[in-house]
Design an enzyme around this catalytic site. Structure first.
Site, short mmCIF file in Angstrom:
data_model
loop_
_atom_site.label_atom_id
_atom_site.label_comp_id
_atom_site.label_asym_id
_atom_site.label_seq_id
_atom_site.Cartn_x
_atom_site.Cartn_y
_atom_site.Cartn_z
N ARG A 97 -11.27 -12.04 6.47
CA ARG A 97 -10.14 -12.86 6.01
C ARG A 97 -10.60 -14.12 5.28
NH1 ARG A 97 -5.32 -10.98 7.84
NH2 ARG A 97 -5.20 -9.99 9.91
N ASP A 154 0.86 -1.18 0.00
CA ASP A 154 0.00 0.00 0.00
C ASP A 154 0.90 1.23 0.00
OD1 ASP A 154 -1.85 2.01 0.51
OD2 ASP A 154 -3.06 0.78 1.83
#
Length: 231
Positions: free
Chosen positions: A210, A148
């Site tokens: 997740r 990121d």
């Protein structure tokens, strides 16, 4: 392509699959758990596409390392799905390649890192790991879920320097096109994705999502629902 050893440079790296800003699929076109569906905007990358891309990354990694032994570091928890699939394909390619070998290709290690709360970087990196002194003089491949800002990998690579590792390379499943990116590049990359907060395939939002099979975009309602109470 020689074995990479300039973390963050991405020298000679293959191009990732480019996911356009407006790409994506309707949630109703896929199997999405009912308890997640209202908190998602769309499917960005379907599970089958992710799996096939990981198989190709494994093939590329094997070509680079050939029969050189290397050690793979899984950055938990987000990289778990990517790591597991990558190891499965690497093992199969190595064990059944035309070149006979009498030794395993890689060793595996697990490192717990945390740098996010909600959808923002905390600016600090928490690291919990086994004793990594065994990596001295070894080839190491770091497996990360997503780049990121790039700050996590910069700090982690700096942390690894004390172990006197022979080479360090990076494999990541996603790299985000964000103005916050510091320029850190991986050597093996699955997908280049738009600047949105993504969940699924072991990627989380405060430990939620997740277990979602696909890579999806979380909406504002989802961020509010599962927001941590404090940074």
């Amino acid at each position: 392509m020689p074995i990479p050893n300039n973390p963050g440079a991405g020298e000679n790296a293959f191009d990732p699959v480019f996911v356009n800003d407006d790409d994506g699929y309707d949630l109703d076109s896929f199997m999405i758990p009912a308890h997640y569906k209202k908190y998602l905007t769309k499917v960005l990358v379907p599970n089958g596409v992710i799996k096939n891309r990981i198989e190709k990354l494994a093939y590329d990694i094997k070509k680079v390392y050939n029969n050189e032994e290397f050690h793979i570091l899984c950055l938990l928890k987000g990289s778990r799905g990517f790591f597991t699939a990558l190891l499965k394909h690497l093992s199969r390619i190595h064990n059944y390649s035309a070149v006979e070998t009498s030794k395993p290709l890689f060793g595996e290690h697990y490192v717990r890192v945390k740098s996010y709360c909600n959808d923002q970087s905390t600016g600090t990196l928490e690291i919990v790991s086994e004793d990594l002194s065994c990596l001295k003089g070894k080839h190491v491949l770091i497996v990360e879920d997503i780049i990121d800002t790039g700050k996590t990998l910069v700090k982690f690579c700096e942390y690894l320097k004390k172990f006197e590792i022979k080479t360090v390379a990076i494999a990541c499943l996603f790299i985000k096109r964000t103005p916050l990116w510091n320029g850190f590049k991986a050597d093996f990359v699955g997908f280049s994705i738009p600047d949105h907060f993504v969940v699924g395939y072991s990627l989380d939002y405060n430990e939620i999502f997740r277990d979602l099979d696909h890579c999806c975009l979380v909406n504002d309602e989802g961020k509010k629902k599962y927001k941590a109470t404090s940074l």
